[in-house]
Write a protein that holds these residues in place. Sequence first.
Motif, short mmCIF file in Angstrom:
data_model
loop_
_atom_site.label_atom_id
_atom_site.label_comp_id
_atom_site.label_asym_id
_atom_site.label_seq_id
_atom_site.Cartn_x
_atom_site.Cartn_y
_atom_site.Cartn_z
N HIS A 163 0.79 -1.13 -0.22
CA HIS A 163 0.11 0.12 0.06
C HIS A 163 0.73 1.12 0.06
O HIS A 163 0.45 2.38 -0.77
CB HIS A 163 -0.88 -0.07 1.29
CG HIS A 163 -1.93 -1.21 1.27
ND1 HIS A 163 -2.47 -1.40 2.66
CD2 HIS A 163 -2.01 -2.27 0.65
CE1 HIS A 163 -3.00 -2.52 2.46
NE2 HIS A 163 -2.75 -3.28 1.36
N ARG B 167 3.98 1.60 -1.15
CA ARG B 167 4.59 1.67 -2.28
C ARG B 167 3.57 2.22 -3.50
O ARG B 167 3.85 3.17 -3.97
CB ARG B 167 5.31 0.54 -2.95
CG ARG B 167 5.90 0.30 -4.26
CD ARG B 167 7.25 -0.34 -4.23
NE ARG B 167 6.86 -1.83 -3.91
CZ ARG B 167 6.37 -2.70 -4.77
NH1 ARG B 167 6.34 -2.23 -5.96
NH2 ARG B 167 6.20 -3.99 -4.56
N TRP B 168 2.59 1.59 -3.49
CA TRP B 168 1.50 2.05 -4.53
C TRP B 168 1.16 3.43 -4.33
O TRP B 168 1.13 4.28 -5.36
CB TRP B 168 0.40 1.13 -4.67
CG TRP B 168 -0.66 1.38 -5.47
CD1 TRP B 168 -0.85 0.80 -6.63
CD2 TRP B 168 -2.10 2.06 -5.17
NE1 TRP B 168 -1.98 1.45 -7.47
CE2 TRP B 168 -2.52 2.16 -6.22
CE3 TRP B 168 -2.27 2.79 -3.98
CZ2 TRP B 168 -4.01 2.87 -6.54
CZ3 TRP B 168 -3.73 3.54 -3.92
CH2 TRP B 168 -4.44 3.38 -5.34
N SER C 296 2.74 5.87 -2.71
CA SER C 296 3.61 6.87 -2.75
C SER C 296 3.91 7.06 -4.35
O SER C 296 4.19 8.35 -4.64
CB SER C 296 5.07 6.29 -2.27
OG SER C 296 5.03 5.87 -0.93
N GLU C 297 4.00 5.72 -5.09
CA GLU C 297 4.15 6.29 -6.40
C GLU C 297 3.16 7.06 -7.15
O GLU C 297 3.42 7.83 -8.24
CB GLU C 297 4.35 4.88 -7.36
CG GLU C 297 5.65 3.91 -6.85
CD GLU C 297 5.60 2.52 -7.56
OE1 GLU C 297 6.77 1.92 -7.40
OE2 GLU C 297 4.60 2.29 -8.37
N LEU D 193 10.47 2.18 -4.71
CA LEU D 193 9.43 3.10 -5.39
C LEU D 193 10.17 2.97 -7.12
O LEU D 193 11.10 3.19 -7.05
CB LEU D 193 9.49 4.54 -5.02
CG LEU D 193 9.09 4.82 -3.66
CD1 LEU D 193 8.75 6.45 -3.53
CD2 LEU D 193 7.79 3.90 -3.38
N PHE D 194 9.14 2.88 -7.83
CA PHE D 194 9.33 2.71 -9.39
C PHE D 194 10.57 1.79 -9.71
O PHE D 194 11.22 2.06 -10.79
CB PHE D 194 9.64 4.26 -9.75
CG PHE D 194 8.75 5.23 -9.76
CD1 PHE D 194 7.57 5.07 -10.51
CD2 PHE D 194 8.59 6.19 -8.55
CE1 PHE D 194 6.29 5.96 -10.23
CE2 PHE D 194 7.75 6.87 -8.52
CZ PHE D 194 6.53 6.92 -8.96
#
Lengths: 259, 170
Positions: free
Chosen positions: A142, A144-145, A147-148, B123-124
Amino acid sequence: MYEPDNDDAASLIHYLLYLGDNALVLSQRNSAWCGHGPVLEQDIAITNISLDLIGQARSFYQYAASLEGKEVTEDTLAYLRGERAYYNCLLLELPNGDWGHTILRQFFFSVFQQQLYKQLLPSKDSTIAAIAEKSLKEVAYHVRWSSEWVIRLGDGTEESQARMEKALVALWAYTGEFFQPAEYELAAAREGIGPVVAALQPGWWQQVQEVLAEATLQAPEQGKTWMQTGGKTGRHTEHMGYLLAEMQYLQRAYPGATW
Amino acid sequence: MIMAILANISAAEIKTLLEQVSDPEVPVLSVIDLGIVRDVWVKDEKEVQVTITPTYSGCPAMDVISMQIRMLLLEKGFERVVINTVLSPAWTTDWMSDAGRQKLQAYGIAPPNPVPQVCHQELFAPHEAVACPQCGSWNTRLVSEFGSTACKSLYQCNDCKEPFDYFKCH
Ligand SMILES: [Zn+2]
């Protein structure tokens, strides 16, 4: 075994309800995106997050119900409590707003949840520690998703950036409540069951600041905003009653109905 | 005259029996393949206790799975079937059996990569490399990190163009 009528047990039940209510109320809000997400994949993402949160809420409610005994079950806790008996943070009950608004709230909350659950791992209460351990794996997704997506939208088009700035202004005043302890959190900290919540703030702020910077969004100045509180002690915004009315309608209208 | 049927089955035999109980969302996998049965304890001829652990907190299949385990063991003659749920240690895809991985592959779902290799991405970060279960090509792309159920993400093969589920590492 805990005695349901002693003060420690009552306080522990409040603490469990707080943890469960945070998860359930945000889950209820997010689930309204089902079929309405901006693109199919992200519609599925937000509803999957809802499902994880419902699962967490169930774990906390099942444990609370086992301490309460009598006729209390996870379902009566979810469906038959009025708003004053819900202890979730105000941020989580606010209306969804647009997609950016929903994403930013998820981000603020998931980062908080991650900090909190990490500190619940060494809890003296082994059931709480186990729920935290289980949930952390999901919360990592959650964080990571969301934040992106904060970064994509903040550092995106003029339109998406403007919307994220608006969401930031609207939601910021509700983030302070995470770190202002209720009585049951102070008791949990004294007993070694939960962390000192104020101590979670620096780690949360550090991570939030990094993502906002990456998103080219101006981070609010620390200590300059009046923070809204009350949810943790059952004093909610005007939105909470409507949320519960929708969520509880079926069990209120047809008590005990099952599939 | 009603005869009491006494179950006389060992824990190991029960584990074999539980291979008949499948995950309703991924019917090709049994609860044993998934690695969610943590313990079987035959208390006596009348009572058996089975300890299971959920894959994901909100997995709706868990209630169905416990009911199926209960029904099966009642049918086999136990009078009391106690299903305990434990959360710790938390389930991981590393507990999935090799047989389970092969069944997934044959069913058209890419089996999970080993956990240390890919979990906890930045991230990414580039997405996990996942082989297409149809043609075996590694030239695939992530369509959505969240898929049809909590345990899967959605991929597409750039070579044979088939979309497929990936049982994501957890
Ligand atoms: Zn292919």
